[in-house]
Every structure is written in C-alpha cells, then in structure tokens.
Design an enzyme around this catalytic site. Structure first.
Site, PDB file in Angstrom:
ATOM      1  N   TYR A  37     -11.874   7.480 -12.632  1.00 53.76           N
ATOM      2  CA  TYR A  37     -11.945   6.135 -11.879  1.00 53.76           C
ATOM      3  C   TYR A  37     -12.589   5.280 -13.011  1.00 53.76           C
ATOM      4  O   TYR A  37     -12.200   4.088 -13.256  1.00 53.76           O
ATOM      5  CB  TYR A  37     -13.051   6.543 -10.881  1.00 53.76           C
ATOM      6  CG  TYR A  37     -13.113   5.362 -10.026  1.00 53.76           C
ATOM      7  CD1 TYR A  37     -12.047   4.824  -9.214  1.00 53.76           C
ATOM      8  CD2 TYR A  37     -14.478   4.672 -10.011  1.00 53.76           C
ATOM      9  CE1 TYR A  37     -12.439   3.744  -8.327  1.00 53.76           C
ATOM     10  CE2 TYR A  37     -14.678   3.729  -9.120  1.00 53.76           C
ATOM     11  CZ  TYR A  37     -13.557   3.309  -8.369  1.00 53.76           C
ATOM     12  OH  TYR A  37     -13.975   1.903  -7.686  1.00 53.76           O
ATOM     13  N   ASP A  70       0.932  -1.291   0.003  1.00 51.14           N
ATOM     14  CA  ASP A  70       0.191  -0.091  -0.060  1.00 51.14           C
ATOM     15  C   ASP A  70       0.818   1.277  -0.082  1.00 51.14           C
ATOM     16  O   ASP A  70       1.787   1.237   0.569  1.00 51.14           O
ATOM     17  CB  ASP A  70      -0.872   0.128   1.171  1.00 51.14           C
ATOM     18  CG  ASP A  70      -2.008   0.713   1.125  1.00 51.14           C
ATOM     19  OD1 ASP A  70      -3.266  -0.158   0.816  1.00 51.14           O
ATOM     20  OD2 ASP A  70      -2.084   1.846   0.763  1.00 51.14           O
ATOM     21  N   ASN A  71       0.276   2.148  -0.627  1.00 42.17           N
ATOM     22  CA  ASN A  71       1.128   3.588  -0.513  1.00 42.17           C
ATOM     23  C   ASN A  71       0.351   4.593   0.580  1.00 42.17           C
ATOM     24  O   ASN A  71       0.843   5.597   0.794  1.00 42.17           O
ATOM     25  CB  ASN A  71       1.121   4.299  -1.933  1.00 42.17           C
ATOM     26  CG  ASN A  71      -0.095   4.902  -2.274  1.00 42.17           C
ATOM     27  OD1 ASN A  71      -1.187   4.560  -1.755  1.00 42.17           O
ATOM     28  ND2 ASN A  71      -0.092   5.617  -3.443  1.00 42.17           N
ATOM     29  N   ARG A  98       5.112 -12.977 -15.249  1.00 43.91           N
ATOM     30  CA  ARG A  98       6.358 -13.500 -14.972  1.00 43.91           C
ATOM     31  C   ARG A  98       6.829 -14.513 -14.146  1.00 43.91           C
ATOM     32  O   ARG A  98       7.249 -15.428 -14.341  1.00 43.91           O
ATOM     33  CB  ARG A  98       7.500 -12.022 -14.526  1.00 43.91           C
ATOM     34  CG  ARG A  98       8.691 -12.349 -14.510  1.00 43.91           C
ATOM     35  CD  ARG A  98       9.458 -10.997 -14.544  1.00 43.91           C
ATOM     36  NE  ARG A  98      10.959 -10.951 -14.103  1.00 43.91           N
ATOM     37  CZ  ARG A  98      11.276 -10.069 -13.688  1.00 43.91           C
ATOM     38  NH1 ARG A  98      10.924  -8.982 -13.569  1.00 43.91           N
ATOM     39  NH2 ARG A  98      12.744 -10.135 -13.456  1.00 43.91           N
ATOM     40  N   LEU A 105      -6.216  -4.372  -5.679  1.00 45.79           N
ATOM     41  CA  LEU A 105      -7.363  -3.655  -4.887  1.00 45.79           C
ATOM     42  C   LEU A 105      -6.852  -2.160  -4.820  1.00 45.79           C
ATOM     43  O   LEU A 105      -7.490  -1.374  -4.599  1.00 45.79           O
ATOM     44  CB  LEU A 105      -7.818  -3.956  -3.780  1.00 45.79           C
ATOM     45  CG  LEU A 105      -8.783  -5.205  -3.558  1.00 45.79           C
ATOM     46  CD1 LEU A 105      -8.278  -6.460  -3.943  1.00 45.79           C
ATOM     47  CD2 LEU A 105      -9.232  -5.353  -2.377  1.00 45.79           C
TER      48      LEU A 105
HETATM   49  P1  NAD Z   1      -9.879   2.482  -0.043  1.00 43.92           P
HETATM   50  O1  NAD Z   1      -9.603   3.759  -0.617  1.00 43.92           O
HETATM   51  O2  NAD Z   1     -10.133   2.212   1.427  1.00 43.92           O
HETATM   52  O3  NAD Z   1      -8.679   1.669  -0.391  1.00 43.92           O
HETATM   53  C1  NAD Z   1      -7.820   1.756  -1.497  1.00 43.92           C
HETATM   54  C2  NAD Z   1      -6.297   1.356  -0.974  1.00 43.92           C
HETATM   55  O4  NAD Z   1      -5.376   1.422  -2.351  1.00 43.92           O
HETATM   56  C3  NAD Z   1      -5.872   2.467  -0.022  1.00 43.92           C
HETATM   57  O5  NAD Z   1      -5.389   1.776   1.161  1.00 43.92           O
HETATM   58  C4  NAD Z   1      -4.943   3.247  -0.821  1.00 43.92           C
HETATM   59  O6  NAD Z   1      -4.034   3.773   0.164  1.00 43.92           O
HETATM   60  C5  NAD Z   1      -4.163   2.149  -1.739  1.00 43.92           C
HETATM   61  N1  NAD Z   1      -3.782   2.708  -2.943  1.00 43.92           N
HETATM   62  C6  NAD Z   1      -4.231   3.986  -3.620  1.00 43.92           C
HETATM   63  N2  NAD Z   1      -3.418   4.355  -4.746  1.00 43.92           N
HETATM   64  C7  NAD Z   1      -2.533   3.196  -4.639  1.00 43.92           C
HETATM   65  C8  NAD Z   1      -1.181   3.404  -5.279  1.00 43.92           C
HETATM   66  N3  NAD Z   1      -0.978   3.895  -6.460  1.00 43.92           N
HETATM   67  N4  NAD Z   1      -0.277   2.189  -4.832  1.00 43.92           N
HETATM   68  C9  NAD Z   1      -0.441   1.576  -3.822  1.00 43.92           C
HETATM   69  N5  NAD Z   1      -1.522   1.666  -3.073  1.00 43.92           N
HETATM   70  C10 NAD Z   1      -2.493   2.600  -3.356  1.00 43.92           C
HETATM   71  O7  NAD Z   1     -11.060   1.745  -1.040  1.00 43.92           O
HETATM   72  P2  NAD Z   1     -11.852   0.339  -0.718  1.00 43.92           P
HETATM   73  O8  NAD Z   1     -13.095   0.563  -0.703  1.00 43.92           O
HETATM   74  O9  NAD Z   1     -10.981  -0.563   0.215  1.00 43.92           O
HETATM   75  O10 NAD Z   1     -11.610  -0.236  -2.357  1.00 43.92           O
HETATM   76  C11 NAD Z   1     -10.491  -1.038  -2.702  1.00 43.92           C
HETATM   77  C12 NAD Z   1     -10.654  -1.588  -4.205  1.00 43.92           C
HETATM   78  O11 NAD Z   1     -12.218  -1.957  -4.499  1.00 43.92           O
HETATM   79  C13 NAD Z   1     -10.487  -0.218  -5.226  1.00 43.92           C
HETATM   80  O12 NAD Z   1      -9.859  -0.793  -6.327  1.00 43.92           O
HETATM   81  C14 NAD Z   1     -11.931  -0.048  -5.521  1.00 43.92           C
HETATM   82  O13 NAD Z   1     -12.053   0.394  -6.928  1.00 43.92           O
HETATM   83  C15 NAD Z   1     -12.532  -1.403  -5.421  1.00 43.92           C
HETATM   84  N6  NAD Z   1     -13.896  -1.177  -5.451  1.00 43.92           N
HETATM   85  C16 NAD Z   1     -14.597  -0.785  -4.196  1.00 43.92           C
HETATM   86  C17 NAD Z   1     -15.883  -0.696  -3.734  1.00 43.92           C
HETATM   87  C18 NAD Z   1     -16.431  -0.327  -2.461  1.00 43.92           C
HETATM   88  O14 NAD Z   1     -17.676  -0.078  -2.598  1.00 43.92           O
HETATM   89  N7  NAD Z   1     -15.868  -0.158  -1.372  1.00 43.92           N
HETATM   90  C19 NAD Z   1     -16.673  -0.699  -4.880  1.00 43.92           C
HETATM   91  C20 NAD Z   1     -16.056  -0.973  -6.246  1.00 43.92           C
HETATM   92  C21 NAD Z   1     -14.781  -1.216  -6.303  1.00 43.92           C
END
Ligand code: NAD
Ligand code: UDP
Length: 311
Positions: free
Chosen positions: A145, A33-34, A106, A73
């Site tokens: 997005y 995670d970042n 890979r 994710l």
């Molecule tokens: P969130 O924002 O809580 O989690 C996203 C995580 O990704 C965070 O920990 C963030 O720090 C990390 N991140 C962001 N950019 C990054 C990068 N460049 N490099 C490394 N880490 C990075 O959101 P969430 O609800 O936990 O969503 C997780 C995934 O599920 C996402 O891909 C989101 O698009 C998808 N999603 C979520 C929902 C929902 O309702 N929660 C619905 C559809 C899709």
C-alpha cells in the site's frame, strides 16, 4: 457550469460521499468501481439521477471516457483488505495511476490522486509536514500500500512535468464516518461495531499508538477545494484533523458514547504499525483556506447513529 467528472473507487466509503457531493453541486458523475471493498448499496440512492452513471471496471485495465475531471480513489484502504492480495494492491495503485494519467493526458482532464498519510510510514518527524520524505519499510507487510501510493505520487508528478498533465495530490489522514463497511477492519468502525454488538473491543498493542481522525465531510470539502485550486498548485497537500488520540482514548470515547458494557481486550500489534500520526495542515490552511470543522466527539456520534441503522 456543469462538469463531467469520473470518480474511481466511487462505490467505496469516501468515493460514495464524493459522488453524492459532486452531484449535489450540479455536476455529471461517472462512478467506476470493481466492488472489491465498495458496495452498490453505497450509491444505490443515486441511481435514479440521470446525471449519475455506475460502471463496473477495474482500474488496472485501460479505460476510456470523456470527462473534465478525474478523482482517482480506487484502492483498498483498510490494512486487512490491502494485505489480502498485496500484488493486486500494488497493481491497483501503480497501473491504476498509469491508466488514469494516460486517460487524463489524452482527454486533457484534470486528475486528483487520493494519496495517504501512509507515505510517511512510521514517522520520525511529528507532526508530519508535506516536506517530510517518510520512514517506510519497502519490504514490510504495509509496503504494498505505502510504496504503491508513493510510486503513484511519483507517476503523477512526472506526468505533470513531462506531459503537462494537470494534477493534484491529496495526502489523506485517517478518515471515518457513515458508509464505512461494518467489517472494513479499520479502528473506528471496528470499535463502534464491537461496542454496539456487546463484543470485546480489540486494542492492538498497548493502545498508546496515536492517530488523528478526520470526519468524512471535512475531507470531502478539502478534496473538492484542492481540485479547484489554480493550475500552478499540484500539492501534495495534507488533509486531516490534527487532534491526536491514542487508541485507548478512542476506545474509551466509543464506550462512553455508546454506553456499551463491552470490555477492552489487548491483541498483538500488527507488524510495522505506525506509532504516531498527526498532520501538519499549515499548507492546507494557506492554499485551500481549509481546516476541519467537526471534532472527534461530534463525528463519532454521527457515525454511531449510522452503524445503529445498518447492523
Ligand atoms: P474503500 O475500500 O471503502 O474504497 C475503495 C474503493 O476502491 C472500493 O469501492 C473498491 O471496491 C474500489 N477498488 C479497489 N480496487 C479497485 C480496482 N482495481 N479497480 C476499481 N475499483 C477498485 O476505501 P476508502 O476509505 O473509501 O478509500 C478511498 C481512497 O482514499 C483510497 O485510494 C485510499 O487509499 C484513500 N485513503 C483513504 C483514507 C481513509 O482514512 N479512509 C486515508 C488515506 C487514503
Ligand atoms: N487498531 C486497533 N484495533 C482494531 C483495529 C485497529 O487497535 O480493531 C489499531 C491499529 O493497530 C492502528 C490504529 O488502530 O494502530 C489504526 O488502525 P487502522 O487500521 O484504522 O488505520 P492505519 O493503521 O492504516 O492508520
């Protein structure tokens, strides 16, 4: 058998639940995670587990590790966060997907993409089946997005066809639950935090727009089931709860369950905000033998308890 698994975005809301579940099932988990929207506190209770590893890294940069499976994710999911730096959001979805697919190719790992109901945009077909191509404004405020996630799906499908990478695509519908950030900005956390703090409950628009809310535990079940499907099945598959509510109904439910004195106020509807959304889960029922178990009221009660403990 113990598997080695990489979870990108593992310190976020969904990622942290996934890391915990995968560890509980006896696997070794690397959480990358970042910390853009995620937090170490979401996974701090896992740190002492010798099979858990926390890695600060940005998925837009190449990364190497040897694992059996990758859950991709990483990406901010709340409109306020993904619109904060739209170019970065596109890079995270697109370069992130390329980096994770390149890694999977890979090391011959299986890789799952967390896609979204947003690929359907403001849908003209209701409920949305996987066969619907969507109705997305490619130059609107949500496009960084939506189009980023659509491009990622295309990359996944093409790495599969061209390079035989084993892929799985899950289209996640609105998911809520404990560990959402109190200031995440999404509707369920906003309404609960506002209700608990006695602040006005902010409905955007007239509140007649709909969403179908899924509790996080149901989603994690569906996601792991998808990863474990046979090689022929790649998805995309919708995973969501088909019970549909207006935002006004959601606000009223939160008011009732918290017993708050907060009042509802109306604010402008953000641009391109979808008017309706409800998953057709026929495919998930058939292929994953999955359907959601937790209804909105039960899920909200658990989520309200969580927010009471953190704010
Ligand atoms: P969130 O924002 O809580 O989690 C996203 C995580 O990704 C965070 O920990 C963030 O720090 C990390 N991140 C962001 N950019 C990054 C990068 N460049 N490099 C490394 N880490 C990075 O959101 P969430 O609800 O936990 O969503 C997780 C995934 O599920 C996402 O891909 C989101 O698009 C998808 N999603 C979520 C929902 C929902 O309702 N929660 C619905 C559809 C899709
Ligand atoms: N919304 C709202 N008040 C808020 C936050 C969101 O009325 O404080 C609305 C928003 O306009 C949208 C719905 O709730 O119609 C769901 O918003 P969210 O950001 O949770 O998810 P998404 O729009 O991505 O489905």
């Amino acid at each position: 058998m113990k598997k080695k698994i990489l979870v990108t975005g593992g310190a976020g809301f969904l990622g942290s639940h996934l890391c915990e579940r995968l560890l509980n099932e006896g696997n070794e988990v690397a959480c990358l995670d970042n910390y853009f929207t995620g937090q170490k506190r979401n996974v701090i209770h896992l740190i002492d587990n010798p099979y858990f590893e926390l890695i600060r890294h940005d998925v837009t940069m190449p990364f190497f590790i040897e694992v059996d499976e990758i859950y991709n994710l990483a990406c901010p999911a709340s409109p306020i966060h993904y619109q904060y730096n739209p170019i970065k959001t596109i890079k995270t979805s697109v370069s992130g997907a390329i980096n994770m697919l390149g890694l999977a190719k890979r090391i011959k790992a299986k890789v799952l993409q967390a896609s979204t109901s947003e690929v359907y945009g403001d849908p003209e077909v209701h409920p949305q089946p996987e066969s619907y191509w969507g109705h997305v404004n490619p130059i609107g405020t949500r496009a960084c997005y939506d189009e980023g996630k659509r491009c990622a799906e295309s990359l996944f499908v093409n790495y599969h066809k061209q390079n035989n990478v084993r892929i799985k695509i899950i289209r996640i519908f609105n998911t809520y639950g404990p560990k959402m950030h109190p200031h995440d900005g999404r509707v369920v956390s906003n309404f609960i935090v506002q209700a608990l703090e006695g602040e006005d409950i902010t409905i955007y628009g007239d509140g007649k727009q709909t969403r179908s809310f899924q509790y996080v535990d149901d989603l994690i079940d569906g996601m792991i089931k998808l990863m474990n499907t046979g090689e022929d099945f790649t998805g995309p598959v919708n995973v969501g709860n088909p019970d549909e509510f207006t935002m006004l109904e959601l606000a009223q439910k939160v008011i009732e369950l918290t017993g708050t004195k907060s009042k509802i106020v109306y604010q402008p509807l953000p641009a391109d905000d979808p008017m309706q959304r409800k998953p057709d889960i026929t495919l998930a029922k058939k292929v994953l033998n999955w359907e959601p178990k937790i209804n909105l009221e039960e899920g909200l009660i658990k989520t309200i308890e969580y927010f009471k403990s953190v704010i």
